[in-house]
Design an enzyme around this catalytic site. Structure first.
Site, PDB file in Angstrom:
ATOM      1  N   GLU A  72       0.819  -1.207   0.000  1.00 50.40           N
ATOM      2  CA  GLU A  72       0.000   0.000   0.000  1.00 50.40           C
ATOM      3  C   GLU A  72       0.854   1.257   0.000  1.00 50.40           C
ATOM      4  O   GLU A  72       1.937   1.290   0.579  1.00 50.40           O
ATOM      5  CB  GLU A  72      -0.894   0.038   1.235  1.00 50.40           C
ATOM      6  CG  GLU A  72      -2.069  -0.904   1.167  1.00 50.40           C
ATOM      7  CD  GLU A  72      -2.944  -0.781   2.398  1.00 50.40           C
ATOM      8  OE1 GLU A  72      -4.141  -1.064   2.276  1.00 50.40           O
ATOM      9  OE2 GLU A  72      -2.453  -0.395   3.465  1.00 50.40           O
TER      10      GLU A  72
ATOM     11  N   CYS B  62      -1.583   0.552   7.061  1.00 55.37           N
ATOM     12  CA  CYS B  62      -0.377  -0.180   6.680  1.00 55.37           C
ATOM     13  C   CYS B  62      -0.684  -1.669   6.592  1.00 55.37           C
ATOM     14  O   CYS B  62      -0.948  -2.317   7.602  1.00 55.37           O
ATOM     15  CB  CYS B  62       0.725   0.015   7.717  1.00 55.37           C
ATOM     16  SG  CYS B  62       1.399   1.657   7.844  1.00 55.37           S
TER      17      CYS B  62
END
Length: 382
Positions: A95, A353
Site C-alpha cells: 500500500e 499499513c
C-alpha cells in the site's frame, strides 16, 4: 538465445544512470536530462523525450523500461486521503497512502512486502514476510503518486475545476508503510538518493523520513550514506516490555538504540529523533510508563509521537482510552518533552499499513485465513 532483461530506469539513482549512459558513450548531462524526463516530468515513453537524440531514444527503447508496479485499486477518503494498492506478484500487494494537509502533502510508502520484525501490535508482521521491494518498486510508488496528484492538481486549476485539497501535491515522503526499511537497505538507499536529487524529486533531507524499529548497524550506515530525518518505533520505555512488543529489541536493546540515535543526530537534518509510541491499554500507558519514558527521552534530543492503536483480532491488545492518552501526553509535555498525538486520517477507506494487502493475501492463500487487520496509517507530522 535467452532474452536480456531490460533495465528499469526508475530504480537507478544519478550515479547508476550516469554509468549506464556512459557505457553507451553518452555524456553526464545526457543522464541528467534523462533523469529529469523520468522523475520530474513523469515520462513513461522514450518517444516523448523530444530533446534527446533519436539514436539515443532508440537505444533506451531497446535496453530500458520505465515501469512502476501495477495498481490493483485506488481509493479516496472523504478527507482527501488517497490510497493505492500495488500488485507485487504471487497474490501479494503493498500500500501507498497520500495524506493532504493544509501545509503539506505527505506520501507514505512501503519498502517490503510483509515484514520480518513481527511487532506484536502490527498486523503486517502477523501476515509474515514475502520479499524485499526493488529500488524501482520503492521509488515507483512516488513516481506513480506524483503523476496522479499533479494531473489532478492541473485539472483542479482549470476554469470550473474543483479547488481545495485537489491541488495539494507531494511535499514530504515517509517510509512508514509495510516493511522495515533498514532491512532492505541496498534497495532503499538509491530510492532515498533519488528523492533528494535535484534532477529527480528535489526533496530536502528534512522532508524525507525513514522509520525504523531499531536496526542499529544500519542506522549508523544511513547516517553516513544518506542522513534523512529519522523516526524510531519505540513503543516501550524499558527493555522487558520492548522485548515483548518489538522482538528486535532482544538483538538491539534500548541502551544500544539510544546510543545509535545520539550518533545519528551528529549527521541528521533535524536536531531531534522522532520516537513513535503506540498506546496500548494497560500495557504501556500507565503513569509509571510515562515516568520511565520521560527518563528515557531526556537521554536523546527527541520528540514523542503517540499513536492510538487500532485493534485487530490476532493481537489480543486494546487501544488506550482517549482520556488516558491525553493524561499520558500531558505528563510528557509537563516534563518538557515535545509530544504530539497522531490523528486518524482516511478511516472510511481503511487507509492502513498492510490492511488491504492482508485481504488480498486472504483471497489468494487459503491457508492464511487468519490474516487480519492492522494499525491505520494516520496523520504524519514529518
Amino acid at each position: 538465445m535467452e532474452a536480456v532483461e531490460r533495465v528499469n530506469l526508475l530504480g537507478l539513482d544519478g550515479a547508476a544512470l550516469s554509468e549506464l549512459v556512459g557505457q553507451w558513450g553518452g555524456k553526464p548531462f545526457r543522464a541528467r536530462q534523462l533523469q529529469r524526463w523520468v522523475h520530474q516530468r513523469g515520462a513513461d515513453s522514450f518517444d516523448a523525450m523530444t530533446d534527446l537524440a533519436r539514436d539515443f531514444r532508440a537505444q533506451l527503447a531497446r535496453d530500458c523500461v520505465i515501469e512502476a508496479l501495477p495498481v490493483n485499486t485506488e481509493q479516496r477518503s472523504s478527507d482527501g486521503t488517497r490510497k493505492w494498492l500495488f500488485d507485487v506478484g504471487q497474490g501479494n500487494a503493498i500500500e501507498t497512502v497520500f495524506i493532504p494537509e493544509d501545509d503539506r502533502g505527505t506520501l507514505c510508502i512501503s519498502s517490503q512486502a510483509g515484514c520480518v520484525v513481527n511487532c506484536r501490535f502490527c498486523s503486517t508482521g502477523h501476515q509474515g514476510f514475502n520479499r524485499n521491494l526493488r529500488a524501482s518498486e520503492i521509488i515507483g510508488q512516488l513516481w506513480w503518486a506524483k503523476r496522479v496528484l499533479e494531473a489532478a492538481a492541473d485539472t483542479a486549476r482549470l476554469p470550473g475545476g474543483k479547488a481545495g485539497e485537489d491541488t495539494r501535491v507531494i511535499s514530504n515522503v515517509v517510509m512508514m508503510g509495510m516493511g522495515e526499511p533498514l532491512l532492505n537497505y541496498d534497495q532503499v538507499l538509491p530510492a532515498l538518493r533519488l528523492m533528494l536529487d535535484d534532477n529527480a524529486y528535489g526533496l530536502s533531507r528534512r522532508r524525507v523520513t525513514v522509520s525504523t524499529s531499531g536496526v542499529v548497524p544500519m542506522m549508523d550506515r544511513l547516517s553516513q550514506d544518506c542522513p534523512v530525518a529519522l523516526a524510531v518505533s519505540l513503543h516501550a520505555p524499558n527493555d522487558a516490555l520492548r522485548d515483548e512488543l518489538v522482538p528486535l529489541n532482544k538483538k538491539y536493546p534500548l541502551n544500544a538504540l539510544l546510543a545509535a540515535c545520539e550518533r545519528y543526530l551528529a549527521h541528521a537534518p533535524r536536531d531531534f529523533i522522532t520516537f513513535e509510541y503506540c498506546m496500548l491499554d494497560g500495557i504501556n500507558d500507565t503513569d509509571q510508563h510515562a515516568r520511565e519514558l520521560i527518563q528515557l527521552a531526556r537521554q536523546v534530543r527527541c520528540k514523542l509521537n503517540l499513536i492510538p492503536f487500532n485493534p485487530f483480532p490476532a493481537s489480543g491488545l486494546k487501544r488506550s482510552p482517549s482520556a488516558r492518552v491525553r493524561v499520558f501526553a500531558q505528563r510528557l509535555m509537563d516534563a518538557g518533552i515535545v509530544t504530539t498525538v497522531r490523528k486518524t486520517r482516511g478511516d472510511d477507506i481503511d487507509a492502513a499499513c498492510g490492511q488491504l494487502a492482508g485481504e488480498v493475501r486472504d483471497r489468494t492463500r487459503i491457508t492464511e485465513r487468519n490474516a487480519t487487520r492492522t494499525i491505520p496509517i494516520q496523520q504524519v507530522h514529518a
